[in-house]
Write a protein that holds these residues in place. Structure first.
Motif, mmCIF file in Angstrom:
data_model
loop_
_atom_site.group_PDB
_atom_site.id
_atom_site.type_symbol
_atom_site.label_atom_id
_atom_site.label_comp_id
_atom_site.label_asym_id
_atom_site.label_seq_id
_atom_site.Cartn_x
_atom_site.Cartn_y
_atom_site.Cartn_z
ATOM 1 N N THR A 63 -85.438 -74.328 16.103
ATOM 2 C CA THR A 63 -85.225 -75.394 17.078
ATOM 3 C C THR A 63 -86.273 -75.312 18.178
ATOM 4 O O THR A 63 -86.537 -74.226 18.714
ATOM 5 C CB THR A 63 -83.833 -75.273 17.727
ATOM 6 O OG1 THR A 63 -82.835 -75.179 16.710
ATOM 7 C CG2 THR A 63 -83.542 -76.467 18.623
ATOM 8 N N ASP A 64 -86.867 -76.438 18.503
ATOM 9 C CA ASP A 64 -87.785 -76.500 19.625
ATOM 10 C C ASP A 64 -86.999 -76.201 20.908
ATOM 11 O O ASP A 64 -86.046 -76.921 21.232
ATOM 12 C CB ASP A 64 -88.409 -77.891 19.700
ATOM 13 C CG ASP A 64 -89.364 -78.050 20.872
ATOM 14 O OD1 ASP A 64 -89.674 -77.038 21.523
ATOM 15 O OD2 ASP A 64 -89.786 -79.191 21.122
ATOM 16 N N PRO A 65 -87.372 -75.151 21.652
ATOM 17 C CA PRO A 65 -86.634 -74.831 22.881
ATOM 18 C C PRO A 65 -86.611 -75.975 23.888
ATOM 19 O O PRO A 65 -85.636 -76.130 24.624
ATOM 20 C CB PRO A 65 -87.396 -73.621 23.444
ATOM 21 C CG PRO A 65 -88.082 -73.027 22.265
ATOM 22 C CD PRO A 65 -88.424 -74.166 21.370
ATOM 23 N N LEU A 66 -87.668 -76.780 23.900
ATOM 24 C CA LEU A 66 -87.697 -77.927 24.802
ATOM 25 C C LEU A 66 -86.627 -78.953 24.413
ATOM 26 O O LEU A 66 -85.995 -79.570 25.277
ATOM 27 C CB LEU A 66 -89.080 -78.576 24.792
ATOM 28 C CG LEU A 66 -89.270 -79.793 25.711
ATOM 29 C CD1 LEU A 66 -88.917 -79.453 27.152
ATOM 30 C CD2 LEU A 66 -90.700 -80.314 25.610
ATOM 31 N N LEU A 67 -86.398 -79.122 23.116
ATOM 32 C CA LEU A 67 -85.339 -80.010 22.655
ATOM 33 C C LEU A 67 -83.975 -79.484 23.088
ATOM 34 O O LEU A 67 -83.102 -80.262 23.510
ATOM 35 C CB LEU A 67 -85.390 -80.140 21.132
ATOM 36 C CG LEU A 67 -84.277 -80.970 20.486
ATOM 37 C CD1 LEU A 67 -84.357 -82.417 20.951
ATOM 38 C CD2 LEU A 67 -84.348 -80.887 18.970
ATOM 39 N N LEU A 68 -83.796 -78.170 23.020
ATOM 40 C CA LEU A 68 -82.539 -77.562 23.459
ATOM 41 C C LEU A 68 -82.312 -77.812 24.948
ATOM 42 O O LEU A 68 -81.198 -78.179 25.365
ATOM 43 C CB LEU A 68 -82.548 -76.061 23.175
ATOM 44 C CG LEU A 68 -81.235 -75.327 23.457
ATOM 45 C CD1 LEU A 68 -80.256 -75.523 22.320
ATOM 46 C CD2 LEU A 68 -81.485 -73.837 23.670
ATOM 47 N N ILE A 88 -85.116 -67.887 17.999
ATOM 48 C CA ILE A 88 -86.131 -67.454 17.035
ATOM 49 C C ILE A 88 -87.509 -67.971 17.435
ATOM 50 O O ILE A 88 -88.504 -67.234 17.445
ATOM 51 C CB ILE A 88 -85.770 -67.940 15.613
ATOM 52 C CG1 ILE A 88 -84.517 -67.222 15.104
ATOM 53 C CG2 ILE A 88 -86.939 -67.701 14.648
ATOM 54 C CD1 ILE A 88 -83.983 -67.774 13.796
ATOM 55 N N VAL A 89 -87.572 -69.249 17.781
ATOM 56 C CA VAL A 89 -88.847 -69.870 18.165
ATOM 57 C C VAL A 89 -89.372 -69.279 19.467
ATOM 58 O O VAL A 89 -90.566 -69.008 19.613
ATOM 59 C CB VAL A 89 -88.684 -71.398 18.283
ATOM 60 C CG1 VAL A 89 -89.946 -72.037 18.839
ATOM 61 C CG2 VAL A 89 -88.344 -71.996 16.930
ATOM 62 N N LEU A 90 -88.480 -69.051 20.440
ATOM 63 C CA LEU A 90 -88.882 -68.461 21.717
ATOM 64 C C LEU A 90 -89.490 -67.077 21.525
ATOM 65 O O LEU A 90 -90.531 -66.758 22.109
ATOM 66 C CB LEU A 90 -87.689 -68.380 22.661
ATOM 67 C CG LEU A 90 -87.325 -69.645 23.443
ATOM 68 C CD1 LEU A 90 -85.999 -69.448 24.156
ATOM 69 C CD2 LEU A 90 -88.417 -69.990 24.451
ATOM 70 N N VAL A 91 -88.844 -66.251 20.724
ATOM 71 C CA VAL A 91 -89.351 -64.894 20.483
ATOM 72 C C VAL A 91 -90.715 -64.951 19.798
ATOM 73 O O VAL A 91 -91.651 -64.222 20.166
ATOM 74 C CB VAL A 91 -88.356 -64.077 19.631
ATOM 75 C CG1 VAL A 91 -88.981 -62.762 19.182
ATOM 76 C CG2 VAL A 91 -87.080 -63.803 20.418
ATOM 77 N N VAL A 96 -96.877 -64.466 20.070
ATOM 78 C CA VAL A 96 -98.205 -64.925 19.649
ATOM 79 C C VAL A 96 -98.877 -65.829 20.678
ATOM 80 O O VAL A 96 -100.082 -66.078 20.591
ATOM 81 C CB VAL A 96 -98.129 -65.670 18.295
ATOM 82 C CG1 VAL A 96 -97.532 -64.785 17.228
ATOM 83 C CG2 VAL A 96 -97.326 -66.960 18.426
ATOM 84 N N GLY A 97 -98.123 -66.341 21.659
ATOM 85 C CA GLY A 97 -98.703 -67.241 22.662
ATOM 86 C C GLY A 97 -98.081 -68.624 22.571
ATOM 87 O O GLY A 97 -98.090 -69.247 21.498
ATOM 88 N N GLY A 98 -97.545 -69.096 23.692
ATOM 89 C CA GLY A 98 -96.850 -70.363 23.678
ATOM 90 C C GLY A 98 -97.677 -71.518 23.158
ATOM 91 O O GLY A 98 -97.225 -72.325 22.344
ATOM 92 N N ARG A 99 -98.919 -71.612 23.592
ATOM 93 C CA ARG A 99 -99.733 -72.758 23.203
ATOM 94 C C ARG A 99 -100.408 -72.590 21.852
ATOM 95 O O ARG A 99 -101.204 -73.436 21.426
ATOM 96 C CB ARG A 99 -100.735 -73.098 24.304
ATOM 97 C CG ARG A 99 -100.040 -73.568 25.560
ATOM 98 C CD ARG A 99 -100.889 -74.457 26.398
ATOM 99 N NE ARG A 99 -101.256 -75.682 25.696
ATOM 100 C CZ ARG A 99 -102.326 -76.403 25.995
ATOM 101 N NH1 ARG A 99 -103.139 -76.029 26.954
ATOM 102 N NH2 ARG A 99 -102.598 -77.513 25.339
ATOM 103 N N VAL A 100 -100.025 -71.536 21.139
ATOM 104 C CA VAL A 100 -100.367 -71.456 19.721
ATOM 105 C C VAL A 100 -99.754 -72.657 18.989
ATOM 106 O O VAL A 100 -100.311 -73.157 18.012
ATOM 107 C CB VAL A 100 -99.875 -70.121 19.124
ATOM 108 C CG1 VAL A 100 -99.821 -70.164 17.604
ATOM 109 C CG2 VAL A 100 -100.804 -68.986 19.563
ATOM 110 N N PHE A 101 -98.610 -73.114 19.496
ATOM 111 C CA PHE A 101 -98.012 -74.333 18.929
ATOM 112 C C PHE A 101 -99.017 -75.476 18.979
ATOM 113 O O PHE A 101 -99.164 -76.232 18.009
ATOM 114 C CB PHE A 101 -96.748 -74.721 19.702
ATOM 115 C CG PHE A 101 -96.193 -76.060 19.298
ATOM 116 C CD1 PHE A 101 -95.370 -76.174 18.194
ATOM 117 C CD2 PHE A 101 -96.525 -77.211 20.005
ATOM 118 C CE1 PHE A 101 -94.880 -77.421 17.797
ATOM 119 C CE2 PHE A 101 -96.049 -78.452 19.621
ATOM 120 C CZ PHE A 101 -95.221 -78.557 18.505
ATOM 121 N N CYS A 102 -99.722 -75.612 20.103
ATOM 122 C CA CYS A 102 -100.642 -76.733 20.296
ATOM 123 C C CYS A 102 -101.839 -76.669 19.349
ATOM 124 O O CYS A 102 -102.282 -77.694 18.829
ATOM 125 C CB CYS A 102 -101.133 -76.768 21.742
ATOM 126 S SG CYS A 102 -99.811 -76.881 22.973
#
Length: 285
Positions: A63-68, A88-91, A96-102
């Motif tokens: 789950t995207d933490p921002l959606l939560l 899970i996503v937060l950990v 690895v770095g938050g903006r690795v998503f980007c």
């Protein structure tokens, strides 16, 4: 075969040597898209849903933490699986770095990277780039709108979600938003969407401040001031403290805005940069 740098200079290294991290990112982005698409298109369900909320192997929620946070702000209590998926996503991104998503996950990055490449090729220098804090104000505004309306406001216009739907069900109106982002980044603001406007990037930048994985300018004494890393970096302001020792003695890039994309590693002919962890604060001797 030698390659050209982002500034058009001929590099002594091969194109492959200057593209390793780029190729890894593209394989990751396209591979994730393929995993999401083979279910509805081919009936092979490895992962169901989209990047906002999904189920891996019918067992593991993501789950995207921002959606939560939006769900809570709208006055709704999420299911236990949503809490588990967000944890899970937060950990993962805390490591690895938050903006690795980007840079490694978000499919819109393919659009904005193409716009940045085209802008360099066309030599476009004009435009007006918003203040770097604009995305944080937009994030705060969206959360406030969610509280006031009880509606997940961002999910109605989230280009990541819309692009996922468009790839499965057809482009439709979503194409207008994606084209708009492409034209905005190409003609008006360099890295405007990802670097200055996207609320998701703002959220993951906050999370990225505690990340374990970091880029280090460990051979900064070898820097010849060619500026290639600054040209190619989507967040060039994060490089200077580590590369030039401005305000910090160690060579680590600690800013949450760093996307850990590896672009600086790829383009540097002097091997100044490397991927490491936040406890590796040594400089090469």
């Amino acid at each position: 075969m030698s390659a050209r740098s982002p500034r058009g200079q001929v590099s002594s290294r091969s194109l492959l040597a200057r593209s390793r991290w780029l190729l890894a990112r593209r394989l990751c982005q396209l591979g994730l898209l393929a995993l999401f698409l083979i279910g509805p298109l081919l009936g092979v369900w490895i992962i169901k849903g989209n990047l906002s909320a999904s189920l891996l192997f019918d067992q593991i929620p993501l789950t995207d933490p921002l959606l939560l946070l939006q769900t809570l702000a709208a006055g709704h209590w999420p299911y236990v699986t949503a809490w588990t998926g967000a944890l899970i996503v937060l950990v993962f991104y805390a490591l690895v770095g938050g903006r690795v998503f980007c840079s490694w996950v978000c499919p819109v990055n393919l659009v904005t990277d193409t716009a940045a490449w085209l802008r360099r090729r066309l030599g476009i220098k004009t435009g007006r780039t918003p203040d770097g804090n604009t995305r944080y104000w937009l994030l705060a505004g969206l959360m406030a709108a969610t509280v006031l309306t009880g509606v997940l406001v961002w999910e109605w216009v989230n280009p990541v979600t819309l692009l996922h739907r468009a790839l499965v069900f057809g482009l439709g109106g979503a194409s207008l938003l994606i084209i708009g982002i492409f034209l905005y980044d190409t003609l008006i603001a360099s890295r405007g969407w990802c670097g200055h406007l996207c609320p998701v990037g703002a959220f993951y930048a906050v999370l990225g401040r505690i990340a374990l994985v970091r880029v280090s300018a460990h051979r900064r004494d070898a820097c010849d001031d060619c500026m290639e890393c600054f040209v190619i970096c989507p967040e060039p302001q994060v490089i200077r403290p580590a590369l030039k020792g401005v305000g910090q003695p160690h060579p680590l890039i600690l800013s949450g805005n760093c996307t850990n994309c590896g672009r600086c590693i790829d383009v540097c002919d002097r091997d100044v940069f490397k991927m490491t962890h936040r406890f590796d604060q040594r400089s090469a001797q």
